[in-house]
Design a protein around this motif. Structure first.
Motif, PDB file in Angstrom:
ATOM      1  N   THR A  74       3.594   7.408  36.886  1.00 18.14           N
ATOM      2  CA  THR A  74       2.604   8.487  36.883  1.00 18.14           C
ATOM      3  C   THR A  74       1.192   7.936  36.712  1.00 18.14           C
ATOM      4  OG1 THR A  74       2.967   8.711  34.516  1.00 18.14           O
ATOM      5  CG2 THR A  74       4.212  10.196  35.942  1.00 18.14           C
ATOM      6  N   GLU A 245      -4.124   9.579  45.091  1.00 17.85           N
ATOM      7  CA  GLU A 245      -2.737  10.038  44.883  1.00 17.85           C
ATOM      8  C   GLU A 245      -2.315  11.162  45.823  1.00 17.85           C
ATOM      9  OE1 GLU A 245      -1.916   8.957  40.284  1.00 17.85           O
ATOM     10  OE2 GLU A 245      -3.072  10.778  40.557  1.00 17.85           O
TER      11      GLU A 245
ATOM     12  N   LYS B 176       6.804  17.179  40.987  1.00 17.27           N
ATOM     13  CA  LYS B 176       7.949  16.355  40.584  1.00 17.27           C
ATOM     14  C   LYS B 176       8.740  15.878  41.788  1.00 17.27           C
ATOM     15  CE  LYS B 176       8.864  18.255  35.978  1.00 17.27           C
ATOM     16  NZ  LYS B 176       9.705  19.248  35.296  1.00 17.27           N
ATOM     17  N   GLY B 178       7.554  15.044  44.424  1.00 13.54           N
ATOM     18  CA  GLY B 178       6.762  14.087  45.178  1.00 13.54           C
ATOM     19  C   GLY B 178       5.880  14.707  46.251  1.00 13.54           C
ATOM     20  N   PRO B 224       0.858  13.269  39.940  1.00 14.18           N
ATOM     21  CA  PRO B 224       2.088  12.993  39.185  1.00 14.18           C
ATOM     22  C   PRO B 224       2.029  13.309  37.694  1.00 14.18           C
ATOM     23  CG  PRO B 224       0.904  10.952  39.592  1.00 14.18           C
ATOM     24  CD  PRO B 224       0.134  12.039  40.304  1.00 14.18           C
TER      25      PRO B 224
END
Lengths: 249, 249
Positions: A74, A245, B176, B178, B224
């Protein structure tokens, strides 16, 4: 399911939780029983699911069987430092908590000309310990793999010790002059570490900006609205998360 | 230099400040004198620099000469609504202030299954008035051209009345699993208005997510890490500002 950091490297199939604070939280606050599971993150940033097999109240120990969880990290793929001018207690605590949730690896507070607060030398250790505790709790809650480090420096020269590959300073005057492209340009360079410095409510003094620019801190605008001192670092961290991300090709 | 919203359209070269609260702030709190200047924003979102020519204490009026300032607007080029599940007083006040700084045009609070608070019908008006005041002050401080509207709806069906061109729901389960690309994909579509709904600390109930998905709200992940309920809208607004205001070609 809650997560706890442990101060060891987990190896083998069992792990004994014996840090007093974690023991207390698991056994007393959360009142876990045998068979309950928690996440543990060890110092190698690995995540384990730990099943409680024995709670030893006399020795303040919890025996668990552990299994590695192969979830992706994470942590941001870039090491981000926010350096914020010292402010009131509730604001710096808030900055610490939110910066942790938003993925900062290092949180620096520094004294600057227009800071409304200054920490005396004899309180620095205690104040940092309190902030470090806030960072730990926020890191556990947000399921991070590391606890961000909280640092204090009492002048801008010492801030330079913590320079990253790319160094920025959020500067209102840049924003006023319509500077809108340097942040994105910087983030497109693929740096592995980025630091951004944020001034106090009253802003940086011009000679402080000169000093930082001389030290290769690039002045960047963060959009046309005036943000409070504690809001700007959140903006910055959110943008870095989005960039690194959520816009992966 | 501080900014005040006025409830008129400014025309001509003079303007009389006679709203009691603004009069009080300019004359009593800031103790301005003849010759001092403040910014005024009128209901057509135009910015004026107003030079005080007379402070009439008896009639609680301030006479100013005004000049249009041709600065670019500080409003986002896209109309953004954040819809947040109801939470504690300090959190919703905080969300209102920060969302205003970060450019939201509309801020909706709604009741959902796992909200820890519910507003009784007889307090809604008073609570909204208080939040609207916070939004006004934050809008003045951050030099916005409009005051965001704060709205309350006591169920998800009523939330649909406020749908935008693109409607999103921040969903932890998506993160979660992804999900990392839908937010960026959506923002690349060039929508003129975007709404994102954010659940309470306990998250949305699965049937609430189903309901929103049925109503064409796209579930998106916001990275994340687990963010607190009040942090996620800030992340979202920061990203929209970056995307629409700082990465212009």
């Amino acid at each position: 399911m809650e997560q706890y950091f442990v101060k060891n490297i987990i190896s083998g199939n069992t792990f004994v939780i014996d840090e007093p604070e974690t023991f207390k939280h698991v056994a007393k606050v959360m009142r876990h029983k045998n068979g309950d599971v928690v996440y543990l993150v060890d110092t190698s940033e690995k995540l384990y699911v730990a099943t409680i097999t024995k709670i030893d109240v006399d020795d303040a120990k919890i025996i668990t069987t552990v299994e590695l969880v192969d979830n992706p990290s994470t942590e941001m793929p870039v090491s981000v430092t926010v350096a914020c001018s010292l402010s009131k207690k509730d604001k710096i605590e808030w900055i610490t908590q939110k910066s942790t949730e938003l993925g900062a690896r290092t949180i620096i507070f520094f004294d600057s000309k227009y800071s409304i607060m200054k920490w005396k030398k004899n309180v620095v250790e205690k104040k940092l310990a309190r902030l470090q505790e806030i960072a730990k709790n926020a890191a556990q809650q947000s399921k991070r793999r590391i606890i961000p480090q909280v640092i204090y420096v009492d002048n801008l020269t010492d801030l330079l010790k913590y320079k990253a590959e790319a160094n920025l300073v959020a500067y209102e005057e840049s924003a006023k002059q319509g500077e809108i492209s340097r942040l994105a340009q910087t983030l497109n360079q693929g740096y592995k570490s980025v630091l951004c410095a944020f001034g106090p409510e009253g802003g940086f003094a011009p000679d402080e900006i000169d000093f930082l620019n001389q030290a290769n801190f690039l002045s960047v605008g963060l959009g046309p609205r005036i943000m409070r001192a504690e809001t700007a670092p959140m903006y910055f961290l959110s943008v870095l998360s989005y960039k690194y991300e959520l816009t992966v090709k």
